[in-house]
Scaffold this motif. Structure first.
Motif, short mmCIF file in Angstrom:
data_model
loop_
_atom_site.label_atom_id
_atom_site.label_comp_id
_atom_site.label_asym_id
_atom_site.label_seq_id
_atom_site.Cartn_x
_atom_site.Cartn_y
_atom_site.Cartn_z
N TYR A 1 0.87 -1.18 0.00
CA TYR A 1 0.00 0.00 0.00
C TYR A 1 0.90 1.24 0.00
O TYR A 1 1.57 1.53 0.99
CB TYR A 1 -0.92 -0.02 1.22
CG TYR A 1 -1.85 -1.21 1.23
CD1 TYR A 1 -2.89 -1.30 0.31
CD2 TYR A 1 -1.69 -2.24 2.15
CE1 TYR A 1 -3.75 -2.39 0.30
CE2 TYR A 1 -2.55 -3.34 2.15
CZ TYR A 1 -3.57 -3.41 1.22
OH TYR A 1 -4.42 -4.50 1.22
N ASP A 2 0.90 1.94 -1.11
CA ASP A 2 1.88 3.00 -1.33
C ASP A 2 1.85 4.08 -0.24
O ASP A 2 2.91 4.45 0.29
CB ASP A 2 1.65 3.65 -2.70
CG ASP A 2 1.90 2.68 -3.83
OD1 ASP A 2 2.93 2.80 -4.51
OD2 ASP A 2 1.06 1.78 -4.04
N ASP A 3 0.68 4.61 0.05
CA ASP A 3 0.60 5.71 1.01
C ASP A 3 1.12 5.27 2.38
O ASP A 3 1.87 6.01 3.04
CB ASP A 3 -0.84 6.21 1.13
CG ASP A 3 -1.30 6.92 -0.14
OD1 ASP A 3 -0.44 7.33 -0.93
OD2 ASP A 3 -2.53 7.05 -0.33
N GLU A 4 0.75 4.07 2.80
CA GLU A 4 1.18 3.58 4.10
C GLU A 4 2.69 3.34 4.12
O GLU A 4 3.39 3.74 5.07
CB GLU A 4 0.45 2.28 4.44
CG GLU A 4 -1.05 2.46 4.62
CD GLU A 4 -1.75 1.13 4.90
OE1 GLU A 4 -1.07 0.20 5.38
OE2 GLU A 4 -2.97 1.04 4.63
N ALA A 5 3.20 2.68 3.07
CA ALA A 5 4.64 2.39 3.02
C ALA A 5 5.47 3.66 2.98
O ALA A 5 6.48 3.79 3.69
CB ALA A 5 4.95 1.52 1.81
N ASN A 6 5.04 4.63 2.18
CA ASN A 6 5.80 5.88 2.08
C ASN A 6 5.79 6.64 3.40
O ASN A 6 6.80 7.22 3.80
CB ASN A 6 5.21 6.75 0.97
CG ASN A 6 5.62 6.28 -0.41
OD1 ASN A 6 6.74 5.82 -0.62
ND2 ASN A 6 4.71 6.38 -1.37
N GLN A 7 4.66 6.65 4.08
CA GLN A 7 4.59 7.33 5.36
C GLN A 7 5.53 6.68 6.38
O GLN A 7 6.24 7.37 7.12
CB GLN A 7 3.15 7.34 5.88
CG GLN A 7 2.99 8.09 7.20
CD GLN A 7 1.55 8.11 7.68
OE1 GLN A 7 0.75 7.27 7.29
NE2 GLN A 7 1.21 9.07 8.52
N ILE A 8 5.55 5.37 6.40
CA ILE A 8 6.43 4.66 7.33
C ILE A 8 7.89 4.96 7.04
O ILE A 8 8.71 5.13 7.95
CB ILE A 8 6.15 3.15 7.24
CG1 ILE A 8 4.77 2.82 7.80
CG2 ILE A 8 7.23 2.35 7.97
CD1 ILE A 8 4.28 1.42 7.51
N LEU A 9 8.24 5.07 5.75
CA LEU A 9 9.63 5.30 5.36
C LEU A 9 10.01 6.78 5.35
O LEU A 9 11.16 7.11 5.07
CB LEU A 9 9.86 4.71 3.96
CG LEU A 9 9.72 3.19 3.85
CD1 LEU A 9 9.78 2.75 2.39
CD2 LEU A 9 10.80 2.48 4.66
N GLY A 10 9.06 7.65 5.63
CA GLY A 10 9.36 9.07 5.65
C GLY A 10 9.47 9.68 4.26
O GLY A 10 10.20 10.67 4.07
N LEU A 11 8.75 9.13 3.29
CA LEU A 11 8.78 9.61 1.91
C LEU A 11 7.49 10.34 1.60
O LEU A 11 6.43 9.98 2.12
CB LEU A 11 8.97 8.45 0.94
CG LEU A 11 10.18 7.54 1.19
CD1 LEU A 11 10.13 6.31 0.28
CD2 LEU A 11 11.48 8.32 0.98
N ASP A 12 7.56 11.35 0.72
CA ASP A 12 6.35 12.10 0.41
C ASP A 12 5.50 11.43 -0.66
O ASP A 12 4.38 11.87 -0.94
CB ASP A 12 6.68 13.54 -0.01
CG ASP A 12 7.49 13.63 -1.30
OD1 ASP A 12 7.61 12.62 -2.02
OD2 ASP A 12 8.01 14.73 -1.59
N GLY A 13 6.01 10.37 -1.31
CA GLY A 13 5.23 9.64 -2.29
C GLY A 13 5.18 10.27 -3.66
O GLY A 13 4.54 9.73 -4.56
N LEU A 14 5.86 11.39 -3.84
CA LEU A 14 5.85 12.08 -5.13
C LEU A 14 7.28 12.41 -5.57
O LEU A 14 7.75 11.92 -6.59
CB LEU A 14 5.01 13.35 -5.05
CG LEU A 14 4.76 14.08 -6.36
CD1 LEU A 14 3.97 13.19 -7.32
CD2 LEU A 14 4.00 15.39 -6.12
N HIS A 15 7.95 13.24 -4.80
CA HIS A 15 9.34 13.56 -5.12
C HIS A 15 10.28 12.43 -4.70
O HIS A 15 11.39 12.31 -5.21
CB HIS A 15 9.75 14.86 -4.43
CG HIS A 15 8.95 16.05 -4.90
ND1 HIS A 15 7.82 16.47 -4.23
CD2 HIS A 15 9.09 16.85 -5.98
CE1 HIS A 15 7.31 17.51 -4.87
NE2 HIS A 15 8.05 17.76 -5.93
N ALA A 16 9.83 11.64 -3.74
CA ALA A 16 10.55 10.43 -3.34
C ALA A 16 9.50 9.39 -2.97
O ALA A 16 8.63 9.65 -2.14
CB ALA A 16 11.47 10.71 -2.15
#
Length: 311
Positions: free
Chosen positions: A284-299
């Motif tokens: 799940y992209d939004d959840e994974a990115n949040q956990i990893l500290g990524l904004d989901g767009l630029h990283a």
């Protein structure tokens, strides 16, 4: 049939033709609330649905008269751009936060045999991975394999690193991160591979459960993969604008191509090391990115793979 295969029933063949054929637009399609991907496919002849994936293919086409892209590509060869490129991924980290990698495992399996033996492995023993094996896989996909000097217009020179996987314009928009789950001698957390130091650096999140939280963002729908038996996960984090700044929308194609090159090199190295490997994009992209500290767009987390001792 002479190859030992079981003949496919004629009815099944007819069904396969049916599901790959275009069908008429369903009446009142705009009013359908639950729209499966199959429904969208069956109604491609209509205009009821947005089609962002295909729009991307159109937007990223290379056109002979695209003057903007030509100017952007030319600017990418300036002294400033080359100097910045030589320092890509040289992020500051304290020495105490760098985990030096051991000498790699020597891979002796012939390439032809490795390609023939490569399979997606979804069942693992749960035995810990050797850090040397993990280091070998990471190096075969993301390490700096040679150095060279580039002459600048000013007369100065910069040292460039050549990496194991190809990168459009040597912009390196893909970073390799490692989620260590069962790796001997390596604390259970998420690390970023630092190619210039050939080392791992843990993410700044102080929580020791970072890798465990990442596992909660995986969608293993039918339990085909026991995440608890996985030794490590390779995470490919994309920074698309590293490529798009020069190549525009077409740069996203280069990002995807580079990610695929990383994944295939890692898969072949894991196979040669006698380990199981499976590509996995069911997160799940939004959840994974949040956990990893990524904004989901630029990283953003673009893809991952699971590695473990195979049965």
């Amino acid at each position: 049939m002479t190859d030992g295969s079981v003949p496919v029933p004629g009815k099944t063949i007819l069904e396969s033709v049916t599901v790959t054929s275009f069908r008429t637009v369903s009446p009142g399609l705009e009013g359908v609330g639950l729209r499966t991907h199959a429904l969208r496919y069956e109604n491609l002849s209509g205009s009821a649905f947005p089609r962002p994936a295909e729009e991307f293919l159109i937007a990223s086409r290379n056109r002979r008269w695209d003057r903007e892209t030509r100017l952007s590509v030319a600017a990418g060869a300036s002294d400033g751009e080359l100097t910045a490129r030589a320092r890509t991924d040289r992020e500051t980290a304290g020495e105490a936060r760098i985990v030096a990698l051991p000498q790699p495992t020597v891979l002796t399996m012939a390439l032809t045999d490795v390609v023939s033996a490569r399979r997606s492995v979804r069942t693992f023993t749960g035995d810990p991975l050797a850090l040397a094996d993990l280091a070998t896989i990471v190096r075969h996909s993301a390490s700096i394999t040679a150095q060279g000097e580039v002459d600048l217009e000013s007369g100065a020179r910069v040292r460039m690193g050549f990496r194991a996987s190809p990168s459009g314009g040597a912009l390196f928009p893909i970073q390799t991160w490692v989620a260590a789950l069962r790796v001997a001698g390596l604390p259970r957390t998420v690390y970023r591979y630092r190619p210039h130091e050939d080392a791992l650096s843990p993410l700044p999140d102080p929580g020791e459960d970072l890798a465990d939280r990442l596992c909660t963002a995986l969608d293993v729908q039918d339990g085909a993969i026991d995440v608890g038996s996985v030794g490590a996960m390779l995470l490919w984090v994309a920074r698309p604008w590293r490529s798009m700044r020069k190549y525009g929308a077409r740069g996203m194609r280069l990002v995807l191509q580079e990610c695929g090159a990383h994944a295939l090199s890692a898969a072949l190295a894991a196979t040669a090391a006698g380990l199981g490997f499976v590509d996995f994009s069911g997160f799940y992209d939004d959840e994974a990115n949040q956990i990893l500290g990524l904004d989901g767009l630029h990283a953003t987390l673009l893809h991952l793979a699971m590695i473990g001792a195979s049965r």
